[in-house]
Design an enzyme around this catalytic site. Structure first.
Site, PDB file in Angstrom:
ATOM      1  CD  GLU B  49      -1.772  -2.361   1.620  1.00  0.00           C
ATOM      2  OE1 GLU B  49      -0.583  -2.625   1.914  1.00  0.00           O
ATOM      3  OE2 GLU B  49      -2.704  -3.180   1.766  1.00  0.00           O
ATOM      4  CG  PHE B 111      -9.737  -9.579  11.210  1.00  0.00           C
ATOM      5  CD1 PHE B 111      -8.479 -10.013  11.614  1.00  0.00           C
ATOM      6  CD2 PHE B 111     -10.032  -9.567   9.849  1.00  0.00           C
ATOM      7  CE1 PHE B 111      -7.548 -10.453  10.679  1.00  0.00           C
ATOM      8  CE2 PHE B 111      -9.099 -10.007   8.920  1.00  0.00           C
ATOM      9  CZ  PHE B 111      -7.855 -10.434   9.339  1.00  0.00           C
ATOM     10  CD  GLN B 112      -7.350  -7.243   7.489  1.00  0.00           C
ATOM     11  OE1 GLN B 112      -8.266  -6.977   6.718  1.00  0.00           O
ATOM     12  NE2 GLN B 112      -6.201  -7.763   7.076  1.00  0.00           N
ATOM     13  CE  LYS B 161     -17.833  -6.647   4.248  1.00  0.00           C
ATOM     14  NZ  LYS B 161     -16.985  -7.002   3.105  1.00  0.00           N
ATOM     15  CG  MET B 475      22.971  11.950   2.692  1.00  0.00           C
ATOM     16  SD  MET B 475      24.160  13.028   1.879  1.00  0.00           S
ATOM     17  CE  MET B 475      23.173  13.683   0.527  1.00  0.00           C
TER      18      MET B 475
END
Lengths: 162, 561
Positions: B49, B111-112, B161, B475
């Site tokens: 993502e 969940f999630q 949802k 760097m």
């Protein structure tokens, strides 16, 4: 630069998370919050938040600008100084042994406060006033023993022109 | 008309003229994906993502449009945070749509489930949790409006949802009207009159442009003003391309790795007209020694940028393009006299700095990373879209690739996000399919989002990845060399994958150059390839980026080659 107490008063959208946005902005940018008050206005879609913060002039400017930048903040005003009225309320639970009870009531009378709860060993006093009044009252009550205190922090409104 | 939340979402996205969404499906957004499949909107399936947000960011930077992402709840949402913060720091317009657990489960540690609105509050311009399907269309419209207007930025919309799969009677949303959000675009003319007075008096004027000039599409106005008042121009990393990189008035980049002449000009100028900049610490160095002789004019759409870091003589809140347009008109009305003689000393001083102390590196028998970027500039005619990772690769790209147009340099400036360049290149390539898109990378940062090679191959996005491979986190190693007695703590990547084989494993083309005389052939072959390519340039291991201003030092105190 010298830090001064500033009272910021703002009108905000009364939506979930708005307070968290404001408080998060203060903590995220390292600004101070001395006190904070929130409540609905006459329009239920709008709340007024009053924040007291100690800061120097450039930070005060940033606080105002950053608050203004939040999408949910409608209007903000720095109400520091004499052109606004400020009031704070406190509930003070003071120890009230027999020998002090009369004296406490006298002080309550002089300061035009109210006793809102009383017991064998305590008075709870409700007081409203500006910062100076609360300070003076607390100084006088301290020797009796202050058991608990709850303060609202100041709220303020700009004085309307006559 | 009865519509589900998912249908309303896609209808509203279509109305916002969204043609591409970068995303990754999951349980909480499965209804939205089910509808997305039925539309004409192109979905770019990323492999992580974070890649989706960077790709949308790259898409937004080159196209000037709002980039859109769609991810699921919980880990899908938290994986977007780095991408969102990167876009926020660079003021890039994005709308990030995250799925959320059904409203009745919110707060239950479902969940999630994660409070993504809470998590992203400090790194979005604004964000929303939509709790009723009825609000969805309006919120999406507001999100696009906020993302693209004023100082742009990312806006997150969290959609539970059940909000997505509930059917309601659809009512088209009215126009967006936010009482508390009204960006100010037009400048105060009185302030502009003061600027004109300063321009008339200035002996050593300097134009200093940043990302705001690019976001407001002010390049033509910047160029016009510079030529009109014969002021040299420098830019921040984010401002590269706002003024032509091959123009004689161009000084190169300012700041920690800015050119000698740009930093010296900042020190010497008596008038600094800064446009769309925010005086970041990497630009100013020690703040109390910054532009000590100059009256500073600061033009920016965001009032909080003004007087945040430096005190300015004339603050102007407004859109950079509109403001410069008005300023150009006002300057036309006055007589500036004979500028060629008035500017002679100033411009010749700059020319001297340029001649004595140019950007330079020593050519040896190993490949110098600067040489690769120079060759790339030459072979692409300076016309490629360049994305970068973060670190030395980014600075060499900024120094040695000269941008003549805006929206061609795509880099994570504010947040400095390693792993940005590859997904951003994919997004840029999808927005500009006919352009050559090159990600200039290091061997460290390319590994941070290397999985997106699969996205590039799947999308047939023929991006070119140029890895300046020094087997170091270069760097940080450079800082350790210069300021930590060469104690290379954890900066040596002893184990680096074979990038040629890795490219092949993804179904891309892999090429390698190990000697300077192979560089051109590899670049040519890579640039001509019709597919995604990784070009692995094995470069000098301990090359440093110069000039360098040590952190916190005045920008005139530069370490030189």
């Amino acid at each position: 630069m010298e830090e001064q107490k500033h009272i910021f008063s703002m009108l905000v959208d009364n939506v979930p998370g708005v307070l968290s946005r404001i408080v998060g902005l203060f903590s995220g940018r390292g600004f101070n919050i001395d006190s904070l008050c929130v409540a609905e206005t006459t329009d239920p879609a709008v709340s007024r938040i009053t924040i007291v913060s100690k800061a120097d002039a450039p930070i005060v400017e940033q606080i105002e600008k950053q608050l203004n930048k939040l999408v949910n903040v409608r209007k903000i005003r720095d109400l520091t100084g004499p052109s606004s009225v400020k009031r704070e309320m406190a509930l003070i639970c003071v120890q009230a042994k027999a020998k002090h009870r009369a004296e406490i009531l006298r002080i309550v009378d002089i300061f035009r406060c109210k006793v809102v709860d009383v017991g064998l060993e305590h008075y709870t006093i409700e007081v409203t006033g500006d910062e100076g009044k609360l300070k003076a009252l607390l100084k006088l009550l301290k020797p009796m023993g202050i058991k608990k205190i709850a303060r609202t922090g100041p709220i303020a409104l700009f004085r309307e022109p006559n | 008309m009865k519509l589900t939340g998912a249908q309303i979402l896609l209808k509203t996205l279509a109305e916002e003229k969204v043609d591409t969404i970068f995303g990754y499906p999951g349980g909480a957004v499965i209804d939205i994906y089910d509808e997305l499949e039925k539309t004409d909107i192109r979905h770019v399936l990323v492999r992580h993502e974070q890649g989706a947000v960077h790709a949308a960011d790259g898409y937004a930077r080159v196209s000037g449009r709002v980039g859109v992402c769609l991810v699921t709840s919980g880990p899908g949402a938290t994986n977007t945070v780095t991408g969102i913060a990167s876009a926020y720091m660079d003021s890039i317009p994005l709308v990030v749509i995250t799925g959320q657990v059904p409203t009745h489960l919110i707060g239950n540690d479902a969940f999630q489930e994660v409070d993504i609105v809470g998590i992203t509050r400090p790194c979005t311009k604004h964000n929303y949790l939509v709790t009723r399907t009825e609000d969805l269309a309006h919120v999406i419209k507001e999100a696009f409006h906020i993302a693209r207007s004023g100082r742009p930025g990312p806006v997150l919309v969290d959609i539970p949802k059940d909000v997505a799969n509930t059917t309601i009677e659809y009512k088209p949303p009215g126009p967006v009207n936010l009482r508390s959000y009204r960006p100010n675009y037009s400048p105060n003319m009185k302030q502009l009159q003061k600027v004109v007075k300063l321009i008339r008096k200035a002996r050593r004027p300097l134009l200093f442009v940043g990302g705001g000039a690019i976001l407001s599409k002010a390049s033509p106005e910047v160029t016009e003003l510079a030529h009109k008042i014969q002021a040299p121009v420098t830019a921040t990393l984010m401002g590269l391309g706002a003024f032509p990189g091959t123009d004689p008035l161009w000084l190169g980049m300012i700041g920690m790795h800015g050119t000698y002449r740009a930093n010296m000009a900042v020190d010497a100028c008596d008038l600094m007209i800064s446009v769309g900049v925010r005086f970041d610490d990497r630009v100013t160095g020690r703040i109390d020694t910054f532009a000590p002789r100059a009256k500073i004019v600061h033009i920016d759409i965001d009032p909080t940028s003004i007087r945040k870091n430096v005190q300015v003589a004339i603050p102007i809140v407004g859109d950079c393009r509109l403001t410069l347009n008005s300023l150009n008109q006002l300057v036309d009305e006055i007589d500036l006299g004979d500028l060629s003689s008035a500017r002679k000393d100033w411009l010749s001083q700059i020319d001297t700095w340029k001649k004595t102390t140019p950007l330079a590196y020593k050519q040896t028998d190993v490949i110098k990373p600067q040489f690769v970027v120079e060759k790339l500039f030459e072979l692409t005619g300076g016309d490629a879209i360049i994305t970068t990772e973060v670190g030395q690769n980014q600075m060499w790209a900024a120094q040695f690739y000269h941008f003549n147009r805006p929206n061609r340099f795509v880099t994570s400036g504010g947040l400095g996000t390693m792993g940005f360049g590859l997904p951003a290149a994919i997004g840029a390539q999808i927005a500009c399919p006919d352009d050559v898109v090159v990600d200039i990378a290091g061997d460290g940062s390319i590994q941070m989002n290397i999985q997106e090679m699969a996205t590039a191959v799947q999308q047939k996005a023929p991006i070119k990845v140029v890895i300046l491979n020094n087997s170091y986190l270069g760097m940080v190693r450079q800082w350790q060399e210069l300021f930590y007695d060469k104690r290379y703590a954890s900066t040596c990547m002893d184990c680096t994958p074979d990038f040629v084989k890795l490219a092949e494993a993804y179904g891309a083309l892999g090429l390698r150059a190990t000697k300077p005389d192979e560089v051109e052939a590899v670049l040519r072959k890579g640039l001509e390839a019709p597919t995604a390519v990784i070009m692995d340039f094995v470069v000098a291991k301990e090359e440093c980026v110069y000039p360098m201003v040590p952190a916190g030092a005045p920008i005139t105190e530069m370490l030189l080659v």
